[in-house]
Design an enzyme around this catalytic site. Structure first.
Site, PDB file in Angstrom:
ATOM      1  N   MET A 225      -3.454  -6.674  -7.512  1.00  0.00           N
ATOM      2  CA  MET A 225      -2.814  -7.829  -8.138  1.00  0.00           C
ATOM      3  C   MET A 225      -3.826  -8.838  -8.689  1.00  0.00           C
ATOM      4  SD  MET A 225       0.078  -6.566  -7.843  1.00  0.00           S
ATOM      5  CE  MET A 225       1.187  -7.822  -8.469  1.00  0.00           C
ATOM      6  N   ARG A 226      -4.996  -8.380  -9.051  1.00  0.00           N
ATOM      7  CA  ARG A 226      -5.992  -9.229  -9.711  1.00  0.00           C
ATOM      8  C   ARG A 226      -6.256  -8.670 -11.112  1.00  0.00           C
ATOM      9  NH1 ARG A 226      -6.396 -13.661  -7.323  1.00  0.00           N
ATOM     10  NH2 ARG A 226      -8.387 -14.050  -8.374  1.00  0.00           N
TER      11      ARG A 226
ATOM     12  N   ASN B 299      -4.152   2.582 -13.689  1.00  0.00           N
ATOM     13  CA  ASN B 299      -3.280   1.553 -13.097  1.00  0.00           C
ATOM     14  C   ASN B 299      -1.851   2.062 -13.049  1.00  0.00           C
ATOM     15  OD1 ASN B 299      -2.532  -1.054 -12.117  1.00  0.00           O
ATOM     16  ND2 ASN B 299      -1.781  -1.597 -14.155  1.00  0.00           N
TER      17      ASN B 299
ATOM     18  N   GLY C 204       0.779  -1.235   0.000  1.00  0.00           N
ATOM     19  CA  GLY C 204       0.000   0.000   0.000  1.00  0.00           C
ATOM     20  C   GLY C 204       0.807   1.279   0.000  1.00  0.00           C
ATOM     21  N   SER C 205       2.077   1.214  -0.384  1.00  0.00           N
ATOM     22  CA  SER C 205       2.876   2.444  -0.353  1.00  0.00           C
ATOM     23  C   SER C 205       2.395   3.447  -1.401  1.00  0.00           C
ATOM     24  CB  SER C 205       4.365   2.142  -0.527  1.00  0.00           C
ATOM     25  OG  SER C 205       4.639   1.650  -1.817  1.00  0.00           O
ATOM     26  N   ASN C 206       1.894   2.958  -2.533  1.00  0.00           N
ATOM     27  CA  ASN C 206       1.368   3.898  -3.538  1.00  0.00           C
ATOM     28  C   ASN C 206       0.060   4.532  -3.077  1.00  0.00           C
ATOM     29  OD1 ASN C 206       2.990   4.072  -6.156  1.00  0.00           O
ATOM     30  ND2 ASN C 206       3.065   1.883  -5.660  1.00  0.00           N
TER      31      ASN C 206
ATOM     32  N   HIS D 249       2.054   0.464 -13.016  1.00  0.00           N
ATOM     33  CA  HIS D 249       2.720  -0.801 -13.330  1.00  0.00           C
ATOM     34  C   HIS D 249       4.235  -0.596 -13.250  1.00  0.00           C
ATOM     35  CE1 HIS D 249       3.049  -4.786 -15.165  1.00  0.00           C
ATOM     36  NE2 HIS D 249       4.023  -4.288 -15.917  1.00  0.00           N
TER      37      HIS D 249
HETATM   38  C1  GAR Z   1       3.821  -1.353  -7.264  1.00  0.00           C
HETATM   39  O1  GAR Z   1       5.165  -1.473  -7.640  1.00  0.00           O
HETATM   40  C2  GAR Z   1       2.929  -1.418  -8.474  1.00  0.00           C
HETATM   41  O2  GAR Z   1       3.516  -0.846  -9.617  1.00  0.00           O
HETATM   42  C3  GAR Z   1       2.766  -2.895  -8.653  1.00  0.00           C
HETATM   43  O3  GAR Z   1       2.621  -3.387  -7.357  1.00  0.00           O
HETATM   44  C4  GAR Z   1       3.391  -2.591  -6.469  1.00  0.00           C
HETATM   45  C5  GAR Z   1       2.542  -2.233  -5.281  1.00  0.00           C
HETATM   46  O4  GAR Z   1       3.318  -1.622  -4.285  1.00  0.00           O
HETATM   47  N1  GAR Z   1       1.634  -3.192  -9.448  1.00  0.00           N
HETATM   48  C6  GAR Z   1       1.618  -4.227 -10.281  1.00  0.00           C
HETATM   49  O5  GAR Z   1       2.535  -5.008 -10.400  1.00  0.00           O
HETATM   50  C7  GAR Z   1       0.330  -4.369 -11.067  1.00  0.00           C
HETATM   51  N2  GAR Z   1       0.513  -5.277 -12.143  1.00  0.00           N
HETATM   52  P1  GAR Z   1       2.609  -0.940  -3.051  1.00  0.00           P
HETATM   53  O6  GAR Z   1       1.614  -1.956  -2.502  1.00  0.00           O
HETATM   54  O7  GAR Z   1       3.706  -0.652  -2.081  1.00  0.00           O
HETATM   55  O8  GAR Z   1       1.905   0.293  -3.530  1.00  0.00           O
END
Ligand code: GAR
Length: 306
Positions: free
Chosen positions: A204-205, A221, A126-128, A223
């Site tokens: 991630m779904r 999204n 969840g850092s984003n 990525h």
């Molecule tokens: C992020 O790096 C995002 O780009 C990736 O998951 C991570 C989540 O990090 N997303 C994917 O791979 C989607 N296909 P976070 O939970 O720390 O935000």
């Protein structure tokens, strides 16, 4: 200063030729493209991200048609070459003057529009999600997070939401029969929360047409690669396995083709010798936390201006 920015437009960067750096050495060619250094045309970028962020920090959203911005300010990964859309200024400098509205939150003047009502989706750390919440708190993103939905009970994103006081709901996909029923529940909850746009911040779904049709052109999204390279799962592992020297992250609109919707923004990072999944992920995350709020700022203006 010329206001329009054309991809591949000739530029005269303010870079020092031949400087060896601890990051990337890339060539800025006379036609404006950036790629492998050539003998006559090569210049070194001491810090590629600094340059990219300079480009971003100069966005003047109220003065450019948004579609031009999106087309020209994105960085594109073409094989291993990166093309950076920049403004060819009359003084020969690369990029725009810094825009205080985006770079200095103390000078930020909130736009006249009502805050964008966001829903976020997260599966893990969840850092984003928190980066978006912090940008809103700092006043650099005119939005409000109406609801976070997580699919993994007790995940980091849920804990962050509790700490930040942001409404969070758990929709455990394991208790639903298929992807469509998960997406139907997401649409139901986000509509009930009066959300205008949704951000998949580490979701991630794979999503279906049910969610996409529920929020047409309003599903975003992030990525961890420079799309169109390394779509799908484990993009960072794919990049390491391919041996690329540059990777990064992409914010894009979601369409039915996985990780193939229109690109909104990208940021590049070097892949350094000895990098493993964790070290590259950390470098990419740092950029994601800057890029996602910036991209949402752009999209909010686009949507508000109709
Ligand atoms: C992020 O790096 C995002 O780009 C990736 O998951 C991570 C989540 O990090 N997303 C994917 O791979 C989607 N296909 P976070 O939970 O720390 O935000």
């Amino acid at each position: 200063m010329k206001k329009g920015i054309a991809p591949g437009q000739a530029l005269q960067p303010r870079l020092q030729a031949g400087v060896k750096t601890d990051s990337l050495e890339i060539a800025v060619h006379l036609d404006g493209s950036v790629g492998t250094p050539g003998p006559a045309q090569s210049k070194a970028i001491a810090n590629l991200n600094e340059e990219i962020n300079r480009c971003w920090s100069g966005i003047e959203p109220m003065q450019h048609p948004i579609d031009d911005n999106l087309e020209s300010l994105k960085t594109q990964c073409i094989g291993q070459a990166i093309e950076i859309g920049v403004d060819g200024r009359q003084d020969g400098e690369m990029g725009h003057e810094p825009n205080p509205a985006l770079t200095d939150t103390s000078q930020h003047k909130p736009d006249d529009h009502a805050p964008l009502r966001l829903g976020l989706m997260a599966s893990g750390n969840g850092s984003n999600f928190e980066a978006v919440a912090r940008a809103i708190e700092a006043g650099s993103l005119n939005a409000v997070i109406k609801l976070l939905v997580v699919n993994n009970p007790g995940c980091g994103a849920q804990k962050r939401a509790e700490r930040l006081g942001i409404p969070c709901s758990v929709v455990n996909h394991r208790q639903l029969t298929n992807r469509e029923s998960l997406d139907r529940e997401l649409v139901r909850q986000f509509q009930a929360a009066d959300v205008e746009a949704i951000v998949m911040a580490g979701w991630m779904r794979i999503v279906t047409s049910v969610l996409i049709a529920g929020f047409p052109d309003r599903l975003v999204n992030i990525h961890p690669s420079l799309l169109p390279s390394f779509r799908g799962l484990d993009a960072i592992g794919q990049a390491l396995a391919a041996g690329v020297k540059v990777s990064g992250c992409t914010v894009h609109l979601v369409t039915e083709d996985l990780d193939a919707g229109p690109i909104v923004a990208q940021s590049a990072v070097p892949v350094l010798p000895g990098d493993d999944n964790a070290s590259l992920a950390e470098r990419i995350h740092e950029q994601e936390h800057r890029l996602l709020p910036m991209a949402l700022t752009e999209l909010a203006l686009r949507w508000r201006q109709g």
